[in-house]
Design a protein around this motif. Sequence first.
Motif, PDB file in Angstrom:
ATOM      1  N   GLU A  22       0.838  -1.196   0.000  1.00 30.55           N
ATOM      2  CA  GLU A  22       0.000   0.000   0.000  1.00 30.55           C
ATOM      3  C   GLU A  22       0.877   1.252   0.000  1.00 30.55           C
ATOM      4  O   GLU A  22       0.646   2.197  -0.736  1.00 30.55           O
ATOM      5  CB  GLU A  22      -0.911   0.010   1.224  1.00 30.55           C
ATOM      6  CG  GLU A  22      -1.779   1.247   1.332  1.00 30.55           C
ATOM      7  CD  GLU A  22      -2.652   1.195   2.560  1.00 30.55           C
ATOM      8  OE1 GLU A  22      -2.470   2.071   3.431  1.00 30.55           O
ATOM      9  OE2 GLU A  22      -3.494   0.289   2.654  1.00 30.55           O
ATOM     10  N   SER A  23       1.886   1.244   0.879  1.00 33.17           N
ATOM     11  CA  SER A  23       2.812   2.368   0.974  1.00 33.17           C
ATOM     12  C   SER A  23       4.087   1.904   1.656  1.00 33.17           C
ATOM     13  O   SER A  23       4.159   0.789   2.166  1.00 33.17           O
ATOM     14  CB  SER A  23       2.177   3.525   1.760  1.00 33.17           C
ATOM     15  OG  SER A  23       1.808   3.094   3.045  1.00 33.17           O
ATOM     16  N   TRP A  24       5.077   2.771   1.658  1.00 33.04           N
ATOM     17  CA  TRP A  24       6.324   2.461   2.348  1.00 33.04           C
ATOM     18  C   TRP A  24       6.902   3.757   2.894  1.00 33.04           C
ATOM     19  O   TRP A  24       6.565   4.844   2.431  1.00 33.04           O
ATOM     20  CB  TRP A  24       7.313   1.742   1.437  1.00 33.04           C
ATOM     21  CG  TRP A  24       7.834   2.593   0.309  1.00 33.04           C
ATOM     22  CD1 TRP A  24       7.225   2.823  -0.891  1.00 33.04           C
ATOM     23  CD2 TRP A  24       9.053   3.340   0.298  1.00 33.04           C
ATOM     24  NE1 TRP A  24       7.979   3.665  -1.658  1.00 33.04           N
ATOM     25  CE2 TRP A  24       9.118   4.009  -0.951  1.00 33.04           C
ATOM     26  CE3 TRP A  24      10.084   3.527   1.194  1.00 33.04           C
ATOM     27  CZ2 TRP A  24      10.179   4.832  -1.303  1.00 33.04           C
ATOM     28  CZ3 TRP A  24      11.137   4.344   0.831  1.00 33.04           C
ATOM     29  CH2 TRP A  24      11.174   4.974  -0.397  1.00 33.04           C
ATOM     30  N   PHE A  25       7.756   3.643   3.921  1.00 32.42           N
ATOM     31  CA  PHE A  25       8.325   4.789   4.600  1.00 32.42           C
ATOM     32  C   PHE A  25       9.784   4.522   4.936  1.00 32.42           C
ATOM     33  O   PHE A  25      10.150   3.397   5.270  1.00 32.42           O
ATOM     34  CB  PHE A  25       7.597   5.054   5.932  1.00 32.42           C
ATOM     35  CG  PHE A  25       6.107   5.043   5.816  1.00 32.42           C
ATOM     36  CD1 PHE A  25       5.424   6.201   5.494  1.00 32.42           C
ATOM     37  CD2 PHE A  25       5.385   3.874   6.034  1.00 32.42           C
ATOM     38  CE1 PHE A  25       4.041   6.198   5.398  1.00 32.42           C
ATOM     39  CE2 PHE A  25       4.006   3.856   5.936  1.00 32.42           C
ATOM     40  CZ  PHE A  25       3.334   5.030   5.618  1.00 32.42           C
ATOM     41  N   ARG A  35       4.079  -1.136   4.303  1.00 35.45           N
ATOM     42  CA  ARG A  35       2.697  -1.362   4.743  1.00 35.45           C
ATOM     43  C   ARG A  35       1.928  -2.025   3.613  1.00 35.45           C
ATOM     44  O   ARG A  35       1.938  -1.562   2.483  1.00 35.45           O
ATOM     45  CB  ARG A  35       2.024  -0.046   5.121  1.00 35.45           C
ATOM     46  CG  ARG A  35       0.590  -0.255   5.614  1.00 35.45           C
ATOM     47  CD  ARG A  35      -0.031   0.993   6.163  1.00 35.45           C
ATOM     48  NE  ARG A  35       0.736   1.401   7.331  1.00 35.45           N
ATOM     49  CZ  ARG A  35       0.884   2.663   7.704  1.00 35.45           C
ATOM     50  NH1 ARG A  35       0.348   3.641   7.017  1.00 35.45           N
ATOM     51  NH2 ARG A  35       1.585   2.956   8.785  1.00 35.45           N
ATOM     52  N   LYS A  37      -1.664  -3.703   1.903  1.00 38.26           N
ATOM     53  CA  LYS A  37      -3.055  -3.284   1.726  1.00 38.26           C
ATOM     54  C   LYS A  37      -3.973  -3.815   2.814  1.00 38.26           C
ATOM     55  O   LYS A  37      -4.983  -3.205   3.125  1.00 38.26           O
ATOM     56  CB  LYS A  37      -3.559  -3.718   0.349  1.00 38.26           C
ATOM     57  CG  LYS A  37      -2.864  -3.012  -0.781  1.00 38.26           C
ATOM     58  CD  LYS A  37      -3.316  -3.527  -2.129  1.00 38.26           C
ATOM     59  CE  LYS A  37      -2.532  -2.831  -3.235  1.00 38.26           C
ATOM     60  NZ  LYS A  37      -2.822  -3.377  -4.558  1.00 38.26           N
ATOM     61  N   THR A  41       2.254  -4.239   8.689  1.00 30.78           N
ATOM     62  CA  THR A  41       3.473  -3.504   8.376  1.00 30.78           C
ATOM     63  C   THR A  41       4.683  -4.306   8.824  1.00 30.78           C
ATOM     64  O   THR A  41       4.693  -4.883   9.912  1.00 30.78           O
ATOM     65  CB  THR A  41       3.480  -2.133   9.081  1.00 30.78           C
ATOM     66  OG1 THR A  41       2.302  -1.416   8.703  1.00 30.78           O
ATOM     67  CG2 THR A  41       4.705  -1.324   8.714  1.00 30.78           C
TER      68      THR A  41
END
Length: 67
Positions: A22-25, A35, A37, A41
């Motif tokens: 979904e996303s990453w940091f 992270r 969907k 995480t």
Amino acid sequence: MLHHEVLNKYKELFPFGDQHIESWFPNGRNSVRVRFKYGFTVVFTYQSEKKWRLETVDQFEECMNVR
């Protein structure tokens, strides 16, 4: 290593998981949080081809508190 390079290494090692991101940091030196969907995480840390880690956020934070 830049954070997007670490993410690319993750995608190389886990090619089928890429579609579920979904996303990453950025998470620190040579480390990213990924992270999915479905709400889970993980922390991926990459040092070299033979030295990398994939762990839950809780495991990562627990390890950081021990050091």
